[in-house]
Design an enzyme around this catalytic site. Structure first.
Site, PDB file in Angstrom:
ATOM      1  CE  LYS A   1     -11.943  45.913  10.241  1.00 16.40           C
ATOM      2  NZ  LYS A   1     -11.263  44.612  10.363  1.00 16.40           N
TER       3      LYS A   1
ATOM      4  N   GLY B   1      -3.355  52.158  20.384  1.00 17.10           N
ATOM      5  CA  GLY B   1      -2.479  51.618  21.408  1.00 17.10           C
ATOM      6  C   GLY B   1      -1.805  50.338  20.959  1.00 17.10           C
ATOM      7  CB  THR B   2      -1.872  48.462  17.744  1.00 20.90           C
ATOM      8  OG1 THR B   2      -3.271  48.273  17.898  1.00 20.90           O
ATOM      9  CG2 THR B   2      -1.242  47.197  17.204  1.00 20.90           C
TER      10      THR B   2
ATOM     11  CB  SER C   1       4.382  52.850  23.665  1.00 21.79           C
ATOM     12  OG  SER C   1       4.748  53.704  24.734  1.00 21.79           O
ATOM     13  CG  ASN C   2       1.289  51.634  28.975  1.00 22.72           C
ATOM     14  OD1 ASN C   2       0.240  52.008  29.480  1.00 22.72           O
ATOM     15  ND2 ASN C   2       1.926  50.546  29.371  1.00 22.72           N
ATOM     16  CG  PHE C   3      -3.424  55.056  25.512  1.00 25.14           C
ATOM     17  CD1 PHE C   3      -3.659  56.391  25.222  1.00 25.14           C
ATOM     18  CD2 PHE C   3      -3.067  54.213  24.483  1.00 25.14           C
ATOM     19  CE1 PHE C   3      -3.563  56.871  23.928  1.00 25.14           C
ATOM     20  CE2 PHE C   3      -2.966  54.670  23.184  1.00 25.14           C
ATOM     21  CZ  PHE C   3      -3.212  56.005  22.906  1.00 25.14           C
TER      22      PHE C   3
ATOM     23  CG  HIS D   1       4.177  42.841  28.429  1.00 24.40           C
ATOM     24  ND1 HIS D   1       5.337  43.582  28.493  1.00 24.40           N
ATOM     25  CD2 HIS D   1       3.160  43.731  28.519  1.00 24.40           C
ATOM     26  CE1 HIS D   1       5.025  44.867  28.603  1.00 24.40           C
ATOM     27  NE2 HIS D   1       3.711  44.976  28.625  1.00 24.40           N
ATOM     28  CG  HIS D   2      -0.141  39.179  28.030  1.00 21.50           C
ATOM     29  ND1 HIS D   2      -0.296  38.973  26.672  1.00 21.50           N
ATOM     30  CD2 HIS D   2      -0.369  40.505  28.252  1.00 21.50           C
ATOM     31  CE1 HIS D   2      -0.626  40.118  26.095  1.00 21.50           C
ATOM     32  NE2 HIS D   2      -0.678  41.062  27.026  1.00 21.50           N
TER      33      HIS D   2
ATOM     34  CE  LYS E   1       3.969  44.169  24.508  1.00 24.77           C
ATOM     35  NZ  LYS E   1       2.872  44.807  23.729  1.00 24.77           N
TER      36      LYS E   1
ATOM     37  N   GLY F   1       6.314  48.044  23.367  1.00 27.50           N
ATOM     38  CA  GLY F   1       6.365  49.456  22.971  1.00 27.50           C
ATOM     39  C   GLY F   1       6.667  50.359  24.144  1.00 27.50           C
TER      40      GLY F   1
END
Length: 233
Positions: A30, A71-72, A97-99, A131-132, A135, A141
């Site tokens: 999706k 994870g959003t 927040s981070n997997f 981060h990139h 983001k 997060g």
């Protein structure tokens, strides 16, 4: 396992690749422009979308009895609403927040160090996250989770992106092209600095962790975290 991918950007494509390598099937990909057709065929959904879509995606899953991993980041003002909806629907939900497995171990290290350093008030804690440039939220997060870990184990009571007052943790959020994610914690005194740091080399760690969480969540009911998945309690 049949997986619905809610969000089919860079992370969604990495999750797809690793899920297929682990023998799973993707039944929905999706994007913001497409529908939820195919969600009913899923055993579990993995949401790596954008902050403005997260609540809609999670709600759709919970209202249809589909376990969901999210994870959003950047939508947590509505987190308690999603917890309540999960409980109302007797569903299954994990937000992280981070997997990344490494980051979740880093969370535990951060908590332990904060507790130990709370006895030494000559050290001032600061944080940096990189981060990139794609983001959308700042700080990340993950950085917020790290700051909360310090706050829970010390006399600090809030984080800030600005110049900190007493008992505030300053987070320096940087956006640099092609950086998957780097988080550093600094304890600085007049004589030395203690630093712990986690550097992601690519997105694979985030994707693998979310799939492991999805594999764990299927068949369960309740609201969980990566601590439950990795048995870190």
């Amino acid at each position: 396992m049949k997986i619905a991918l809610l969000g089919y950007g860079k992370m969604g494509k990495v999750i797809e690749r690793i899920a297929l390598e682990r023998g799973h099937e993707i039944v929905l990909r999706k994007s913001s422009a497409s529908s939820f057709d195919g969600l009913d065929n899923a055993d579990v959904a993995i949401d790596f979308s954008v902050p403005s879509s997260a609540v809609t995606n999670i709600s759709e899953c919970l209202n249809n009895g589909i376990p969901v991993i999210s994870g959003t980041t950047g939508w947590l003002e509505d987190y308690n609403k999603m917890v309540a909806l999960c409980e109302e629907k007797n569903g299954a939900f994990i937000y992280g927040s981070n997997f990344s497995l490494g980051v979740n171990l880093f969370f535990e290290l951060n908590n332990y160090l904060a507790k130990m350093m709370s006895k030494f008030n000559q050290y001032k804690v600061t944080m940096e996250e990189i981060h990139h440039t794609q983001k959308l939220d700042a700080p990340s997060g993950t950085a917020i989770s790290l700051a909360k870990g310090i706050i829970e184990n010390s006399d600090y009571n809030i984080w800030t992106l600005d110049n900190p007052n007493e008992n505030e943790i300053q987070i320096d959020a940087k956006r640099i092209e092609n950086v998957p994610g780097t988080h550093s914690i600094f304890y600085t005194s007049e004589v030395d600095t203690i630093e712990i740091k986690h550097t992601a080399h690519n997105r694979d760690g985030f994707a693998l962790g979310s799939i492991i969480a999805a594999e764990w969540l299927v068949g369960k009911k309740g609201v969980f975290s990566m601590k439950d998945v990795l048995e870190l309690e």
